[in-house]
Design an enzyme around this catalytic site. Structure first.
Site, PDB file in Angstrom:
ATOM      1  N   LYS A 110      -7.646   8.107  -0.961  1.00 41.43           N
ATOM      2  CA  LYS A 110      -8.945   8.483  -0.352  1.00 41.43           C
ATOM      3  C   LYS A 110      -9.548   9.714  -1.013  1.00 41.43           C
ATOM      4  O   LYS A 110      -9.763  10.752  -0.366  1.00 41.43           O
ATOM      5  CB  LYS A 110      -8.794   8.728   1.144  1.00 41.43           C
ATOM      6  CG  LYS A 110      -8.237   7.547   1.934  1.00 41.43           C
ATOM      7  CD  LYS A 110      -8.255   7.845   3.422  1.00 41.43           C
ATOM      8  CE  LYS A 110      -7.744   6.702   4.263  1.00 41.43           C
ATOM      9  NZ  LYS A 110      -6.296   6.485   4.175  1.00 41.43           N
ATOM     10  N   LYS A 147       0.849  -1.200   0.000  1.00 40.09           N
ATOM     11  CA  LYS A 147       0.000   0.000   0.000  1.00 40.09           C
ATOM     12  C   LYS A 147       0.882   1.247   0.000  1.00 40.09           C
ATOM     13  O   LYS A 147       1.787   1.379   0.827  1.00 40.09           O
ATOM     14  CB  LYS A 147      -0.888   0.014   1.248  1.00 40.09           C
ATOM     15  CG  LYS A 147      -1.753   1.264   1.359  1.00 40.09           C
ATOM     16  CD  LYS A 147      -2.781   1.126   2.451  1.00 40.09           C
ATOM     17  CE  LYS A 147      -2.340   1.608   3.801  1.00 40.09           C
ATOM     18  NZ  LYS A 147      -2.196   3.072   3.912  1.00 40.09           N
ATOM     19  N   ARG A 194       3.404  -1.255  10.678  1.00 33.07           N
ATOM     20  CA  ARG A 194       4.549  -1.329  11.592  1.00 33.07           C
ATOM     21  C   ARG A 194       4.912  -2.703  12.128  1.00 33.07           C
ATOM     22  O   ARG A 194       6.098  -2.969  12.323  1.00 33.07           O
ATOM     23  CB  ARG A 194       4.335  -0.328  12.736  1.00 33.07           C
ATOM     24  CG  ARG A 194       4.517   1.106  12.253  1.00 33.07           C
ATOM     25  CD  ARG A 194       3.876   2.111  13.145  1.00 33.07           C
ATOM     26  NE  ARG A 194       2.418   1.994  13.109  1.00 33.07           N
ATOM     27  CZ  ARG A 194       1.595   2.765  13.803  1.00 33.07           C
ATOM     28  NH1 ARG A 194       2.090   3.685  14.613  1.00 33.07           N
ATOM     29  NH2 ARG A 194       0.290   2.624  13.699  1.00 33.07           N
ATOM     30  N   THR A 232     -11.620   5.278  11.195  1.00 34.14           N
ATOM     31  CA  THR A 232     -11.631   4.697  12.551  1.00 34.14           C
ATOM     32  C   THR A 232     -11.155   5.723  13.582  1.00 34.14           C
ATOM     33  O   THR A 232     -11.356   5.530  14.777  1.00 34.14           O
ATOM     34  CB  THR A 232     -10.756   3.433  12.626  1.00 34.14           C
ATOM     35  OG1 THR A 232      -9.503   3.712  12.011  1.00 34.14           O
ATOM     36  CG2 THR A 232     -11.406   2.256  11.944  1.00 34.14           C
ATOM     37  N   ASP A 243     -14.185  14.604  -3.721  1.00 35.19           N
ATOM     38  CA  ASP A 243     -14.319  15.891  -4.406  1.00 35.19           C
ATOM     39  C   ASP A 243     -15.608  15.828  -5.232  1.00 35.19           C
ATOM     40  O   ASP A 243     -16.356  14.839  -5.148  1.00 35.19           O
ATOM     41  CB  ASP A 243     -13.083  16.137  -5.296  1.00 35.19           C
ATOM     42  CG  ASP A 243     -12.851  17.616  -5.595  1.00 35.19           C
ATOM     43  OD1 ASP A 243     -13.823  18.409  -5.532  1.00 35.19           O
ATOM     44  OD2 ASP A 243     -11.718  17.982  -5.915  1.00 35.19           O
ATOM     45  N   ASP A 260      -3.545   4.410  -1.814  1.00 31.50           N
ATOM     46  CA  ASP A 260      -4.481   4.822  -0.746  1.00 31.50           C
ATOM     47  C   ASP A 260      -4.539   6.350  -0.670  1.00 31.50           C
ATOM     48  O   ASP A 260      -3.933   6.955   0.218  1.00 31.50           O
ATOM     49  CB  ASP A 260      -3.975   4.206   0.564  1.00 31.50           C
ATOM     50  CG  ASP A 260      -4.844   4.518   1.765  1.00 31.50           C
ATOM     51  OD1 ASP A 260      -6.012   4.919   1.581  1.00 31.50           O
ATOM     52  OD2 ASP A 260      -4.353   4.353   2.897  1.00 31.50           O
TER      53      ASP A 260
HETATM   54  O1  C5P Z   1       1.399   0.463  11.131  1.00 29.71           O
HETATM   55  P1  C5P Z   1      -0.034   0.021  11.058  1.00 29.71           P
HETATM   56  O2  C5P Z   1      -0.211  -1.484  10.929  1.00 29.71           O
HETATM   57  O3  C5P Z   1      -0.873   0.610  12.176  1.00 29.71           O
HETATM   58  O4  C5P Z   1      -0.524   0.652   9.682  1.00 29.71           O
HETATM   59  C1  C5P Z   1      -1.857   0.559   9.276  1.00 29.71           C
HETATM   60  C2  C5P Z   1      -2.012   1.263   7.970  1.00 29.71           C
HETATM   61  O5  C5P Z   1      -3.408   1.294   7.652  1.00 29.71           O
HETATM   62  C3  C5P Z   1      -1.537   2.708   7.934  1.00 29.71           C
HETATM   63  O6  C5P Z   1      -1.070   2.974   6.614  1.00 29.71           O
HETATM   64  C4  C5P Z   1      -2.795   3.507   8.213  1.00 29.71           C
HETATM   65  O7  C5P Z   1      -2.786   4.771   7.608  1.00 29.71           O
HETATM   66  C5  C5P Z   1      -3.863   2.636   7.552  1.00 29.71           C
HETATM   67  N1  C5P Z   1      -5.191   2.808   8.106  1.00 29.71           N
HETATM   68  C6  C5P Z   1      -5.520   2.586   9.440  1.00 29.71           C
HETATM   69  N2  C5P Z   1      -6.793   2.763   9.885  1.00 29.71           N
HETATM   70  C7  C5P Z   1      -7.747   3.150   9.031  1.00 29.71           C
HETATM   71  C8  C5P Z   1      -7.452   3.370   7.692  1.00 29.71           C
HETATM   72  C9  C5P Z   1      -6.149   3.198   7.263  1.00 29.71           C
HETATM   73  O8  C5P Z   1      -4.650   2.214  10.231  1.00 29.71           O
HETATM   74  N3  C5P Z   1      -8.977   3.272   9.467  1.00 29.71           N
END
Ligand code: C5P
Length: 232
Positions: A61, A32, A211, A119, A64, A59
């Site tokens: 999003k 992503k 992460r 979220t 518009d 990603d």
């Molecule tokens: O590092 P981590 O596993 O928390 O990364 C989750 C990824 O998913 C990040 O790129 C974050 O921006 C994305 N994301 C999220 N929650 C959402 C939408 C996207 O954590 N509701």
């Protein structure tokens, strides 16, 4: 809808991305590309990752007026991404325009999914700031239904909401879910998380993992652990 683990490449530069991807010698993970990396490096980062053989979820999003989203999506379709997204809050008309823009002459198009409510938006703020006086689960279900009506393939949601989405839109409608952590790992700044195995059980189609993989001392081993738990 294929089941897969998508690695969130939340890096600030192309150099860091290629150092990271260079560790994968056998697999070509689905990845992503988010706003930070895309705005720093531009479309060339997407092309370079695709040339290395990875599938890409772009990603950005989009949200518009329909004509702008349609034109932007036509550009994204030309970048040959595999998945991209819009905000369902842009309305059914905007999502239909996104599909039109994304559909290539040969009728093929990337998977298109919608963000329902982020979220990070709590029910309390949705009420006090956005003046939406409904339960957040009902809002997520309604936005998912709107996305389905417009012809989209699924939504991004918390794994804990995947059941609500499937109940509202059917099991073929995809749930793409971030917020994945191992039971023995760090939560970072996520609060409502599940393990890959639990996400599989709840019905996620794609899990997005950042992460826990990008910050690991052996990212390939952790990626394989995610795949083993989620796909089996
Ligand atoms: O590092 P981590 O596993 O928390 O990364 C989750 C990824 O998913 C990040 O790129 C974050 O921006 C994305 N994301 C999220 N929650 C959402 C939408 C996207 O954590 N509701």
């Amino acid at each position: 809808m294929g089941k897969d683990v998508i690695i969130a490449l939340d890096f600030a530069s192309a150099g860091e991305v290629f150092d990271f991807l260079g560790k994968f010698e056998e697999e070509k993970p689905f990845v992503k590309v988010g706003m930070e990396l895309y705005y720093a490096e531009g479309p060339s980062i997407v092309r370079a990752i695709k040339e290395r053989g990875h599938k890409v979820f772009l990603d950005l999003k989009l949200h518009d007026i329909p004509m702008q989203v349609k034109k932007a999506m036509a550009v994204i379709a030309g970048m040959d991404v595999d998945m991209c997204n819009v905000h369902a809050a842009g309305t059914i008309d905007m999502m239909k325009a996104a599909i039109e823009g994304l559909t290539r002459q040969d009728k093929s198009r990337p998977i298109l999914i919608a963000v329902t409510q982020l979220t990070s938006t709590s029910e309390a703020r949705m009420r006090s700031e956005l003046l939406i006086d409904e339960k957040i689960e009902d809002v997520v279900a309604q936005y998912a239904k709107n996305a389905k009506t417009a012809g989209l393939d699924g939504v991004v949601c918390s794994p804990l909401e995947a059941g609500i989405v499937k109940a509202a839109c059917g099991k073929e409608f995809a749930a793409v879910t971030p917020g994945i952590r191992f039971a023995d790992g760090s939560m970072d700044d996520q609060s409502r998380v599940t393990t890959p195995a639990m996400a599989k059980e709840i019905g996620s189609d794609y899990i997005v993992v950042g992460r826990p993989i990008t910050g690991a001392s052996d990212p390939v081993a952790i990626y394989r652990r995610c795949v083993a738990e989620f796909i089996g």
